[in-house]
Each structure stands twice: as C-alpha cells, then as structure tokens.
Motif scaffolding. Structure first.
Motif, PDB file in Angstrom:
ATOM      1  N   ALA A 140       0.841  -1.201   0.000  1.00  0.00           N
ATOM      2  CA  ALA A 140       0.000   0.000   0.000  1.00  0.00           C
ATOM      3  C   ALA A 140       0.874   1.248   0.000  1.00  0.00           C
ATOM      4  O   ALA A 140       1.763   1.394   0.830  1.00  0.00           O
ATOM      5  N   ASP A 141       0.617   2.138  -0.940  1.00  0.00           N
ATOM      6  CA  ASP A 141       1.492   3.302  -1.089  1.00  0.00           C
ATOM      7  C   ASP A 141       1.259   4.368  -0.035  1.00  0.00           C
ATOM      8  O   ASP A 141       1.970   5.366   0.000  1.00  0.00           O
ATOM      9  N   ASN A 142       0.267   4.181   0.850  1.00  0.00           N
ATOM     10  CA  ASN A 142       0.024   5.196   1.879  1.00  0.00           C
ATOM     11  C   ASN A 142       0.250   4.655   3.282  1.00  0.00           C
ATOM     12  O   ASN A 142      -0.189   5.246   4.260  1.00  0.00           O
ATOM     13  N   THR A 143       0.946   3.500   3.406  1.00  0.00           N
ATOM     14  CA  THR A 143       1.139   2.927   4.744  1.00  0.00           C
ATOM     15  C   THR A 143       2.594   2.551   5.000  1.00  0.00           C
ATOM     16  O   THR A 143       2.868   1.563   5.666  1.00  0.00           O
ATOM     17  N   TRP A 144       3.520   3.341   4.468  1.00  0.00           N
ATOM     18  CA  TRP A 144       4.937   3.060   4.722  1.00  0.00           C
ATOM     19  C   TRP A 144       5.274   3.561   6.123  1.00  0.00           C
ATOM     20  O   TRP A 144       5.691   4.681   6.336  1.00  0.00           O
ATOM     21  N   ARG A 145       5.040   2.666   7.107  1.00  0.00           N
ATOM     22  CA  ARG A 145       5.242   3.048   8.501  1.00  0.00           C
ATOM     23  C   ARG A 145       6.142   2.036   9.190  1.00  0.00           C
ATOM     24  O   ARG A 145       6.247   0.895   8.778  1.00  0.00           O
ATOM     25  N   ASN A 146       6.762   2.486  10.276  1.00  0.00           N
ATOM     26  CA  ASN A 146       7.570   1.593  11.083  1.00  0.00           C
ATOM     27  C   ASN A 146       6.755   1.087  12.272  1.00  0.00           C
ATOM     28  O   ASN A 146       5.720   1.655  12.633  1.00  0.00           O
ATOM     29  N   ASN A 147       7.255   0.024  12.893  1.00  0.00           N
ATOM     30  CA  ASN A 147       6.654  -0.502  14.117  1.00  0.00           C
ATOM     31  C   ASN A 147       5.202  -0.919  13.940  1.00  0.00           C
ATOM     32  O   ASN A 147       4.364  -0.690  14.816  1.00  0.00           O
ATOM     33  N   THR A 148       4.872  -1.490  12.812  1.00  0.00           N
ATOM     34  CA  THR A 148       3.540  -2.048  12.619  1.00  0.00           C
ATOM     35  C   THR A 148       3.626  -3.565  12.673  1.00  0.00           C
ATOM     36  O   THR A 148       4.662  -4.152  12.390  1.00  0.00           O
TER      37      THR A 148
END
Length: 293
Positions: A140-148
């Motif tokens: 998903a191009d809008n969920t580049w997050r850490n600690n998921t």
C-alpha cells in the motif's frame, strides 16, 4: 539457485513503494530483483490505420520514455542492489506473465497497491490476486510506517489438509516477517455468525466465541499450539469483512496475510467472495499466499 524477486510496475508515479519493499526484502539475502515495467497505447481509436513503421516509432518512443523515467529512481534506491530492468510493450500484463514468466525462478511478486478515494485495486491487481501462482505482496502506497505488526487471517474451522497446509504457510511466513522487522505476529480466526440469526436473537456472538478454540478441529488446534500462538490468537464472531479489518486496526497491523482459494475452472477466477470483501476494506499491505506456495 537462489530465487529472485519480481517487481511489477504499471505506473511510474507509484513505483517507488514496490521498489523499496523489494529492496528491504533483498537486504541480507543477496536476492536479485527483476523489475518489469509495462507500457501500451492502443491505436484502435485512431480514425486511420498508421503504417507499421509509424506504429513501431510510437512504441519505441513510449518505451524509451518509460525507461528514462524509471532509471533515475532505480539508480537512487537500488544503487547497492543486484537488479535488472525489463520494459515490456503489452496490452495485458497478466497474460504476459502467464505466458512468458518462468515462475519457478521467483520467490515472490511485489507490486504497489495504490489506494485513493475511488479505487482500492487496479485491474492488474485483481488479475494477480486471482491468478498468480506465486506469493503476491501488494504494498500500500500510503502505509509506509515503522513498528507495525503482522496479522494472518486463518481458516481454522476446516479439517482439509489443503487448509491446514495454507494455514501453516501463513503462520510460518508471518513469524518470519515479524522476526525480520522486529514486530509482533498475530493470527486471527473469524467464527461466522449470520447477521439475520443474530438480529433475530437466535444466536449470539459471545456464545459463538465461548470455548471456540476447543471446538476447532484437532489438527488446527495443534498447529496453533505447536507454534506457541494460543495467547496471540484472536477469535471473534461475525462477518469476516467486518472482523478482520477491525482486528487489523486494533493490533496496528501494517501487513495482513491471506490465503487464496486456488480452485480450478470458473471458480478459480475468484480468490473467494468473502476474501475479496475483506481486502476492499483493508488499507494495509497485503501478502496473498496461494495453495502449495
């Protein structure tokens, strides 16, 4: 020979997400990344038929433009990676994949899943979901997050050996991902409750969940116990398309792992109506594992 990663690009605008995911998956494993980008322009709407040489000029120009757009991105993000770029002129990328690709050489297909208000998946996304015999990672191009965290949507209610194998694959893949990225892995299982029976007061969700683990087939219970996941297993009653997105949000899951149906014939064109409903409501990355992956 170590298997490669296959990155598919149908939009330069959203290519970076898939490339970054491939880069991170290749780190430490020295995996080669094959990048295949597709371009095509139909001449069907032109009132006259251009000569073949003119059509070839149009094709060559478009392919060169696409290559020039991608090279700076690849040189920037993959300067330390082993990769190759192939630009393909084809009207239907899924057909090209089915006819031209040697899937045995690849570990996984990776593609950006662009999410906007109008659309959750492109037509190519759906074709890959339904037909690709490889694990498919839609980033998903809008969920580049850490600690998921990682969530696996298991089907624990079946005694079929194929369901057991697919559940096992999802669990082992999820555990490997959580270890690699330093996050938590959670399996979940939805106990189906008919909305009509629930609204009529004939069945109650709380009753369906009570002792639900003990009611599972022995082979599935043992799978959870053998991987020491009983305390991490989330069981909830309701409709899967409501339950799974809710659990994913609650657990801060950035990746949801699901299994495809893998039927033969007309039914093989569907991952399953319920699974498709679930995916339409998830804003996370998706990893879809086919049977016998």
């Amino acid at each position: 020979m170590d298997k490669k990663l296959l990155v598919l690009i149908d939009s330069v605008e959203f290519a970076r997400t898939a490339i970054l995911h491939a880069k991170h998956k290749a780190i430490g494993k020295q995996k080669h990344i094959d990048i295949v980008a597709f371009a095509y322009e139909s001449a069907g709407n032109i009132l006259f038929s251009p000569p073949a040489e003119q059509l070839q000029v149009i094709q060559n120009t478009r392919l060169a433009t696409l290559k020039n757009e991608l090279i700076p991105l690849l040189e920037s993000e993959l300067s330390e990676s082993d990769y190759s770029l192939n630009i393909i002129w084809h009207e239907a990328p899924d057909q090209w994949l089915a006819n031209e690709s040697d899937f045995e050489n690849y570990e996984m297909v990776i593609k950006t899943r662009h999410i906007d208000e109008q659309c959750q998946f492109s037509e190519l996304d759906w074709q890959l979901i339904r037909f690709t015999p490889l694990p498919l990672y839609l980033a998903a191009d809008n969920t580049w997050r850490n600690n998921t965290n990682v969530l696996a949507a298991l089907d624990l209610g079946s005694e079929k050996a194929t369901k057991y194998k697919l559940n096992k694959d999802m669990i082992e893949t999820g555990l490997a991902y959580s270890k690699h990225y330093g996050c938590q892995f959670y399996p979940c299982y939805t106990v189906h409750v008919s909305p009509i029976l629930r609204d009529l007061g004939i069945v109650f969700s709380d009753e369906q969940v009570l002792n639900a683990f003990e009611k599972l087939p022995v082979i599935q219970r043992n799978l959870i116990i053998e991987h020491d996941l009983k305390n991490n297993l989330h069981i909830k009653a309701g409709l899967a398309e409501q339950v799974i997105p809710s659990i994913a949000a609650k657990l801060n899951a950035g990746l949801v792992i699901m299994g495809s149906v893998g039927n033969i014939g007309i039914k093989g064109k569907l991952i399953g109506n319920t699974a498709e409903k679930v995916m339409r409501l998830l804003k996370t990355d998706l990893l879809i594992l086919p049977p016998e992956c």
